[in-house]
Design an enzyme around this catalytic site. Structure first.
Site, mmCIF file in Angstrom:
data_model
loop_
_atom_site.group_PDB
_atom_site.id
_atom_site.type_symbol
_atom_site.label_atom_id
_atom_site.label_comp_id
_atom_site.label_asym_id
_atom_site.label_seq_id
_atom_site.Cartn_x
_atom_site.Cartn_y
_atom_site.Cartn_z
ATOM 1 C CD GLU A 1 -3.360 -6.486 3.713
ATOM 2 O OE1 GLU A 1 -2.874 -5.351 3.672
ATOM 3 O OE2 GLU A 1 -3.484 -7.206 2.687
ATOM 4 C CD GLU B 1 -2.807 -1.301 2.358
ATOM 5 O OE1 GLU B 1 -4.032 -1.486 2.277
ATOM 6 O OE2 GLU B 1 -2.185 -1.299 3.452
#
Length: 259
Positions: free
Chosen positions: A133, A113
């Site tokens: 994740e 990210e």
């Protein structure tokens, strides 16, 4: 020990800075302290009129291998809502100058990210990127479902988000996630060469162009075109625009002052 190492004039270049994530024992995992230091350095570099391009990197093993899960293990929903992390991510996005992610090794979860929040990624051929994740029972929370999907498209993004698989450097290039793949031992020099090219351009026009590109992700096409046209008009108020056009007509190199 600082979590972010800053070299204002990287390789003695007057207009290029290097930021290096410095948590090698945890593969440069990102926590609030890292984000806070990074935010502070970017604010300073944004205000430094001599800096025209910034490279953000990690080390040979990892750009950043994700969020620091140890700091999240006992967090509640209220803890997350009240945490400063979301604000810090938003503040990173306010950086107005070109920001290059030089990715070696792992760029996973929050690390991916962070790389995607830069203007483009140059990856070494050993890089591994992804949003895993789901493998620990959570989901991306700092742009992983948004920037990742815009880069890869819905079907491909969902595949990697839902399986938690990593993407190698060549796949990332093919998918449009990274701009360029280079040999591991040339990553920093290749990133420096890209920054050098950027640093020769007109800084104010570069800022206006970056702003317009970022707006393209937030606006319908019609509004984005209007915003682009406004910024195009603004470039003609700069001294550098006159210098650039005259240099082209006179068949010489332009010398931009950021004015």
């Amino acid at each position: 020990m600082s979590n972010i190492l800053c070299t204002p004039h990287f390789q003695d270049h007057p207009h290029i800075a290097l930021l290096k994530i410095n948590r090698p024992k945890v593969l440069n995992a990102i926590n609030n302290e890292v984000l806070r230091e990074l935010r502070d350095h970017l604010r300073h570099l944004d205000d430094d009129k001599s800096i025209r391009a910034v490279i953000l990197t990690g080390d040979d093993r990892a750009f950043a291998a994700g969020a620091d899960l140890a700091s999240l293990a006992s967090a509640s929903t209220v803890d997350q809502i009240l945490d400063e992390r979301a604000r810090l991510w938003k503040e990173l996005a306010l950086f107005s100058k070109p920001l290059i992610a030089a990715v070696n090794g792992f760029a996973l979860g929050g690390g991916c990210e962070l790389a995607m929040s830069c203007d483009f990624i140059i990856a070494s051929d050993s890089a591994k990127l992804g949003q895993p994740e789901i493998n620990v029972g959570i989901m991306p929370g700092a742009g992983g479902t948004q920037r990742f999907t815009k880069a890869l498209g819905k079907a491909r993004a969902n595949y990697y988000l839902m399986t938690g698989e990593m993407i190698d450097a060549q796949e990332a290039l093919d998918f449009g996630l990274v701009a360029k793949v280079v040999p591991k031992d040339t990553l920093m020099q290749e990133s420096f060469e890209a920054a050098k090219k950027i640093a020769t351009k007109a800084p104010v026009s570069m800022r206006l162009m970056k702003e317009a590109v970022n707006k393209s992700f937030e606006m319908p096409l019609k509004d984005g075109l209007d915003f682009e046209r406004r910024n195009f008009y603004l470039t003609f108020s700069t001294k550098d625009s006159k210098e650039g056009i005259n240099a082209f007509l006179e068949k010489r190199s332009a010398s931009y002052e950021g004015l």
